[in-house]
Design a protein around this motif. Sequence first.
Motif, PDB file in Angstrom:
ATOM      1  N   ILE A 206       0.809  -1.233   0.000  1.00 14.72           N
ATOM      2  CA  ILE A 206       0.000   0.000   0.000  1.00 14.72           C
ATOM      3  C   ILE A 206       0.836   1.274   0.000  1.00 14.72           C
ATOM      4  N   TYR A 207       2.128   1.157   0.247  1.00 18.73           N
ATOM      5  CA  TYR A 207       2.951   2.370   0.355  1.00 18.73           C
ATOM      6  C   TYR A 207       2.765   3.346  -0.808  1.00 18.73           C
ATOM      7  N   PRO A 208       2.770   2.906  -2.067  1.00 13.67           N
ATOM      8  CA  PRO A 208       2.601   3.876  -3.155  1.00 13.67           C
ATOM      9  C   PRO A 208       1.297   4.688  -3.046  1.00 13.67           C
ATOM     10  N   LYS A 209       0.248   4.066  -2.514  1.00 19.30           N
ATOM     11  CA  LYS A 209      -1.036   4.763  -2.373  1.00 19.30           C
ATOM     12  C   LYS A 209      -1.071   5.666  -1.139  1.00 19.30           C
ATOM     13  N   VAL A 210      -0.319   5.281  -0.119  1.00 15.23           N
ATOM     14  CA  VAL A 210      -0.279   6.048   1.134  1.00 15.23           C
ATOM     15  C   VAL A 210       0.700   7.219   1.038  1.00 15.23           C
ATOM     16  N   LYS A 211       1.729   7.062   0.235  1.00 14.52           N
ATOM     17  CA  LYS A 211       2.815   8.051   0.130  1.00 14.52           C
ATOM     18  C   LYS A 211       2.314   9.496  -0.045  1.00 14.52           C
TER      19      LYS A 211
ATOM     20  N   ALA B 174      -5.570   7.766   4.446  1.00 12.61           N
ATOM     21  CA  ALA B 174      -5.781   7.140   3.135  1.00 12.61           C
ATOM     22  C   ALA B 174      -6.959   6.164   3.208  1.00 12.61           C
ATOM     23  N   TYR B 175      -7.069   5.434   4.304  1.00 15.18           N
ATOM     24  CA  TYR B 175      -8.179   4.499   4.522  1.00 15.18           C
ATOM     25  C   TYR B 175      -9.510   5.262   4.582  1.00 15.18           C
TER      26      TYR B 175
ATOM     27  N   ILE C  90      -8.833   5.165  -0.231  1.00 18.42           N
ATOM     28  CA  ILE C  90      -7.683   4.916  -1.106  1.00 18.42           C
ATOM     29  C   ILE C  90      -7.092   3.527  -0.846  1.00 18.42           C
ATOM     30  N   VAL C  91      -7.068   3.102   0.417  1.00 18.94           N
ATOM     31  CA  VAL C  91      -6.602   1.763   0.787  1.00 18.94           C
ATOM     32  C   VAL C  91      -7.682   1.114   1.658  1.00 18.94           C
TER      33      VAL C  91
END
Length: 190
Positions: free
Chosen positions: A50-55, A107-108, A112-113
């Motif tokens: 998930i890092y790319p989406k959380v970044k 993000a959640y 997004i995640v």
Amino acid sequence: MFQLGKTIVSEEILEKNFVCNLTACLGACCVDGDAGAPLSAEETKILEDIYPKVKPFLRKEGIAAIEAQGTWVKGEDGEFETPLINGQDCAYVIFDGKTALCGIEQAYNQGIVNWKKPVSCHLYPIRIKEFSDFSAVNYHRWDICSPACSLGKELEVPVYKFVKEALIRKFGEEWFTELEKVGEEYLKGK
């Protein structure tokens, strides 16, 4: 202590009261301490995914720490945990004014995640220690949470009820239903 399935549970999660009071503590648990949030092996893989989406939700200092150390690290005790920024703030922490919040959770919240945050963060002030045959479920005291203890006492919310969603996430609905039964009986006897 009492046994519930494959868990050994401290009565303190039934006896103690707790409700996070962000206006008083400003999310200090995300920036104080000497280690990152504990992670399971499964969670390390989730963080990598998930890092790319959380970044985009993270601060530049957090991104730099993650890109230098990785999305997770092994702590001094050999356990998995979130990386820190200069040995202090969790790399995933963001701020709303002076209040520390979780960038993963933001993000959640925005869809997004689909992973809220590490279970150890979601469960706090409960800490889980995994053993080969069982999990120990304990109440963790930290002076920065004094306002949460006071608010919990004022509102009469036991720890296990405050972290209901996280306990269900960790152990399942059936386990929590059993815990509630034990809790109600235990508290009647007090």
